[in-house]
Design an enzyme around this catalytic site. Sequence first.
Site, mmCIF file in Angstrom:
data_model
loop_
_atom_site.group_PDB
_atom_site.id
_atom_site.type_symbol
_atom_site.label_atom_id
_atom_site.label_comp_id
_atom_site.label_asym_id
_atom_site.label_seq_id
_atom_site.Cartn_x
_atom_site.Cartn_y
_atom_site.Cartn_z
ATOM 1 N N ARG A 127 0.769 -1.174 -0.036
ATOM 2 C CA ARG A 127 0.058 -0.004 -0.118
ATOM 3 C C ARG A 127 0.926 1.269 -0.162
ATOM 4 N NH1 ARG A 127 -4.847 0.887 3.965
ATOM 5 N NH2 ARG A 127 -3.362 0.188 5.792
ATOM 6 N N ARG A 160 2.874 4.233 4.827
ATOM 7 C CA ARG A 160 2.852 4.371 6.265
ATOM 8 C C ARG A 160 3.642 3.521 7.082
ATOM 9 N NH1 ARG A 160 -3.645 3.686 6.372
ATOM 10 N NH2 ARG A 160 -3.375 2.810 8.214
ATOM 11 N N ARG A 171 -1.584 -5.168 14.511
ATOM 12 C CA ARG A 171 -2.690 -4.482 14.146
ATOM 13 C C ARG A 171 -3.833 -5.864 13.789
ATOM 14 N NH1 ARG A 171 -1.446 -0.764 9.359
ATOM 15 N NH2 ARG A 171 -3.798 -0.123 9.424
#
Length: 216
Positions: A127, A160, A171
């Site tokens: 991503r 990120r 996460r």
Amino acid sequence: MKILVMGPPGAGKGSQSQKLIQDYDLSHISTGEMFRKSYERGEDLGKKAMAFINEGNLVSDKITNEIVRKRLMKPDASRCFLLDGYPRTVTQAKALDVMLSEMNSKLTAVINIVVDTDIILERMVGRRVCKACGHTYHLKFKPPQKQDVCDQCGGELYQRKDDQIDSVRNRLSIYESKTKPIIDYYKGRGVLVNINGMQSFDAVYRDIKKALRDLT
Ligand code: ADP
Ligand code: ADP
Ligand code: ZN
């Protein structure tokens, strides 16, 4: 229309939300995006939140509920909105119910995007996000036309910190223990739909639209 989009990190919540808000003219309320923006503006709240976010931990329910409450009080959110990445704990889901009942309102749909772990990892690691407008890309599945440059606004793309592998694993385990129980919380209300997120962008979107047609 008041929609909630759920799913593990990397499920495609943000990507699908971007299309939904345009097609249905909804206010997009992404708590992750609000925290990142607050950090970029140099605010205390953003700095506090980012310390948790970078490690892949959740920001406290208190801070998170407070920013959502403020956001929902803005005039554009009173009619139609899409919540992306909130609630993420049962405590938040309960707080949202209180906020909605104060607005004499309730959720139209809870869209739960389902994706297996191996696919999630591949999506997260590839991503890339635009620093300027927040638009999301993927190195393999949705590459920008020009490397590291946003197609939408020409901004710079970055990875990120919380999309690096250690943080991603943390996460995912938090998702299992804290967020997944929310699915049971919404079961039985007649608004929850599971969507197979392991399809192309367009196929996932088609299934979401169909589910929304059936619910409204
Ligand atoms: P993703 O799109 O990968 O699911 P988000 O952009 O929604 O990630 O959120 C990034 C991070 O911001 C989360 O990992 C978490 O640390 C924090 N965050 C976002 N929403 C919430 C929330 N509702 N409660 C607590 N923390 C949150
Ligand atoms: P979330 O908001 O749930 O964390 P994103 O929408 O940011 O998820 O998607 C995570 C990554 O996976 C992004 O790089 C995105 O481009 C990519 N992605 C999302 N949906 C799909 C899909 N259906 N097929 C392939 N890649 C996808
Ligand atoms: Zn951009």
